[in-house]
Design a protein around this motif. Structure first.
Motif, short mmCIF file in Angstrom:
data_model
loop_
_atom_site.label_atom_id
_atom_site.label_comp_id
_atom_site.label_asym_id
_atom_site.label_seq_id
_atom_site.Cartn_x
_atom_site.Cartn_y
_atom_site.Cartn_z
N GLU A 81 28.50 33.73 43.14
CA GLU A 81 28.37 33.23 44.73
C GLU A 81 30.04 34.86 45.29
O GLU A 81 31.21 34.99 44.61
CB GLU A 81 29.80 32.44 45.11
N ASN A 82 29.61 35.64 45.42
CA ASN A 82 30.31 37.58 45.50
C ASN A 82 30.92 37.34 46.92
O ASN A 82 31.02 39.24 47.32
CB ASN A 82 29.59 38.18 44.50
N LEU A 83 31.31 35.94 48.12
CA LEU A 83 32.05 36.16 49.42
C LEU A 83 30.87 37.46 50.36
O LEU A 83 30.91 36.63 51.22
CB LEU A 83 33.33 36.93 49.12
N VAL A 84 30.30 38.22 49.85
CA VAL A 84 29.91 39.25 50.42
C VAL A 84 28.31 40.64 50.48
O VAL A 84 28.66 40.30 49.00
CB VAL A 84 30.91 40.49 51.34
N HIS A 85 27.53 40.64 51.39
CA HIS A 85 26.79 41.38 51.02
C HIS A 85 26.99 42.48 52.17
O HIS A 85 27.21 42.13 52.81
CB HIS A 85 25.18 41.07 51.67
N ALA A 86 26.54 44.12 51.80
CA ALA A 86 26.67 45.04 52.26
C ALA A 86 25.18 45.16 52.04
O ALA A 86 25.10 46.03 50.94
CB ALA A 86 27.59 45.55 52.25
N SER A 87 24.83 46.68 53.30
CA SER A 87 23.23 47.64 52.77
C SER A 87 23.98 48.65 51.48
O SER A 87 24.26 48.94 51.49
CB SER A 87 22.97 47.48 54.05
N ASP A 88 22.28 48.57 50.29
CA ASP A 88 23.08 49.71 49.72
C ASP A 88 22.45 51.06 50.09
O ASP A 88 22.87 51.57 48.97
CB ASP A 88 22.91 49.36 48.52
N SER A 89 22.19 51.52 51.58
CA SER A 89 21.82 52.07 51.81
C SER A 89 21.83 52.25 52.79
O SER A 89 21.29 51.56 54.08
CB SER A 89 20.51 53.06 50.74
N GLU A 90 21.49 53.49 53.94
CA GLU A 90 20.80 53.46 55.30
C GLU A 90 19.23 52.73 55.58
O GLU A 90 19.17 52.42 56.08
CB GLU A 90 20.80 55.49 55.67
N THR A 106 30.35 43.34 42.82
CA THR A 106 29.56 42.76 42.27
C THR A 106 30.92 41.51 41.61
O THR A 106 31.09 40.32 41.95
CB THR A 106 28.54 42.45 42.08
N ASP A 107 30.82 41.92 40.34
CA ASP A 107 31.31 41.50 39.11
C ASP A 107 33.39 41.24 40.27
O ASP A 107 33.98 42.31 39.90
CB ASP A 107 31.99 42.10 38.30
N PRO A 108 33.71 40.39 40.33
CA PRO A 108 35.14 40.32 40.91
C PRO A 108 36.23 41.21 39.78
O PRO A 108 37.33 41.63 40.19
CB PRO A 108 35.37 39.11 41.27
N ILE A 109 35.77 40.65 38.42
CA ILE A 109 37.47 41.38 37.51
C ILE A 109 36.79 42.69 37.33
O ILE A 109 37.75 43.32 37.09
CB ILE A 109 36.50 40.87 36.52
N ALA A 110 36.04 43.47 37.86
CA ALA A 110 35.65 44.98 38.13
C ALA A 110 36.34 45.55 39.40
O ALA A 110 36.12 46.67 39.54
CB ALA A 110 34.04 45.03 37.83
N ALA A 111 35.95 44.47 40.16
CA ALA A 111 36.46 44.40 41.43
C ALA A 111 37.84 45.00 41.02
O ALA A 111 38.70 44.54 41.29
CB ALA A 111 35.72 43.90 42.90
N ALA A 112 38.34 45.92 42.06
CA ALA A 112 39.74 46.50 42.62
C ALA A 112 40.27 45.54 43.25
O ALA A 112 39.88 45.73 44.21
CB ALA A 112 39.95 48.38 42.67
N PRO A 113 41.84 45.70 43.42
CA PRO A 113 42.93 45.14 43.82
C PRO A 113 42.47 46.09 45.73
O PRO A 113 42.61 47.23 45.74
CB PRO A 113 44.24 45.02 43.66
N GLY A 114 43.00 45.10 46.61
CA GLY A 114 42.26 46.16 47.83
C GLY A 114 40.48 45.95 48.00
O GLY A 114 40.42 45.40 49.21
N SER A 115 40.62 45.27 47.50
CA SER A 115 38.45 45.35 48.20
C SER A 115 38.72 43.38 48.51
O SER A 115 39.00 42.99 47.83
CB SER A 115 38.21 45.39 47.26
N ILE A 116 36.88 42.81 49.07
CA ILE A 116 37.10 42.08 49.60
C ILE A 116 37.06 41.02 48.10
O ILE A 116 37.16 40.07 48.01
CB ILE A 116 36.34 41.65 50.27
N ARG A 117 36.20 41.36 47.33
CA ARG A 117 35.91 40.79 46.42
C ARG A 117 36.89 40.82 45.00
O ARG A 117 37.20 39.40 44.02
CB ARG A 117 34.39 41.25 45.40
N GLY A 118 37.54 41.44 44.86
CA GLY A 118 38.30 42.03 43.85
C GLY A 118 40.26 40.94 44.54
O GLY A 118 40.85 40.21 43.32
N ASP A 119 40.59 40.75 45.30
CA ASP A 119 41.30 40.22 46.00
C ASP A 119 40.37 38.56 45.80
O ASP A 119 41.87 37.52 46.26
CB ASP A 119 42.10 40.69 47.54
N PHE A 120 39.47 38.14 46.48
CA PHE A 120 39.33 36.79 46.21
C PHE A 120 38.01 36.62 45.30
O PHE A 120 37.44 34.67 45.98
CB PHE A 120 38.31 36.43 48.43
#
Length: 140
Positions: free
Chosen positions: A113-122, A93-107
């Motif tokens: 306001e973290n661009l994207v939500h993805a389910s955390d489990s099945e 969630t924290d864009p500073i902690a997000a690796a380059p190449g990830s959506i949040r890391g790059d953008f």
């Protein structure tokens, strides 16, 4: 194992013109496919159900306002280990902690306001798909 997950491209992703870039990253993952996609402005009733576990937290009301303020893209992605994979593609969630190449890391710019939500489990994916795409609920 083939799974399905809910992904939301939040209003900041739509407003910043990043929908195509993010969808492209999803589509380029081998074995993943988008099985449902819709641009919509999310209503408060839907958001209250979706974010019910956060009710009462300080960020809850600002989150509802942000998410209902302008259009989002809701989609269902299907593929091998897609729940785990989509979370990795999104990044922390924290864009500073997000690796380059990830959506949040790059953008990403700010935590809220973290661009994207993805389910955390099945289990969450099943619940969230039911909320946003009820005709797909329970389908493999």
């Amino acid at each position: 194992m083939t799974q399905r997950t809910l992904v939301l491209l939040k209003p900041d992703a739509v407003d910043r013109g990043l929908v195509g870039e993010i969808l492209g990253r999803i589509e380029r993952k081998a074995g993943w496919r988008i099985v449902a996609l819709e641009l919509r402005t999310l209503d408060l009733d839907t958001l209250r159900v979706h974010y019910a576990e956060h009710e009462g937290r300080p960020f809850y009301q600002p989150l509802l306002e942000f998410m209902s303020g302008s259009p989002s893209v809701a989609l269902v992605v299907e593929g091998e280990r897609v729940v785990e994979g989509m979370r990795a593609l999104a990044g922390p969630t924290d864009p500073i902690a997000a690796a380059p190449g990830s959506i949040r890391g790059d953008f990403g710019t700010v935590v809220r306001e973290n661009l994207v939500h993805a389910s955390d489990s099945e289990k969450s994916a099943e619940r969230e798909i039911e909320i946003f795409f009820p005709t797909l609920a329970g389908r493999p």
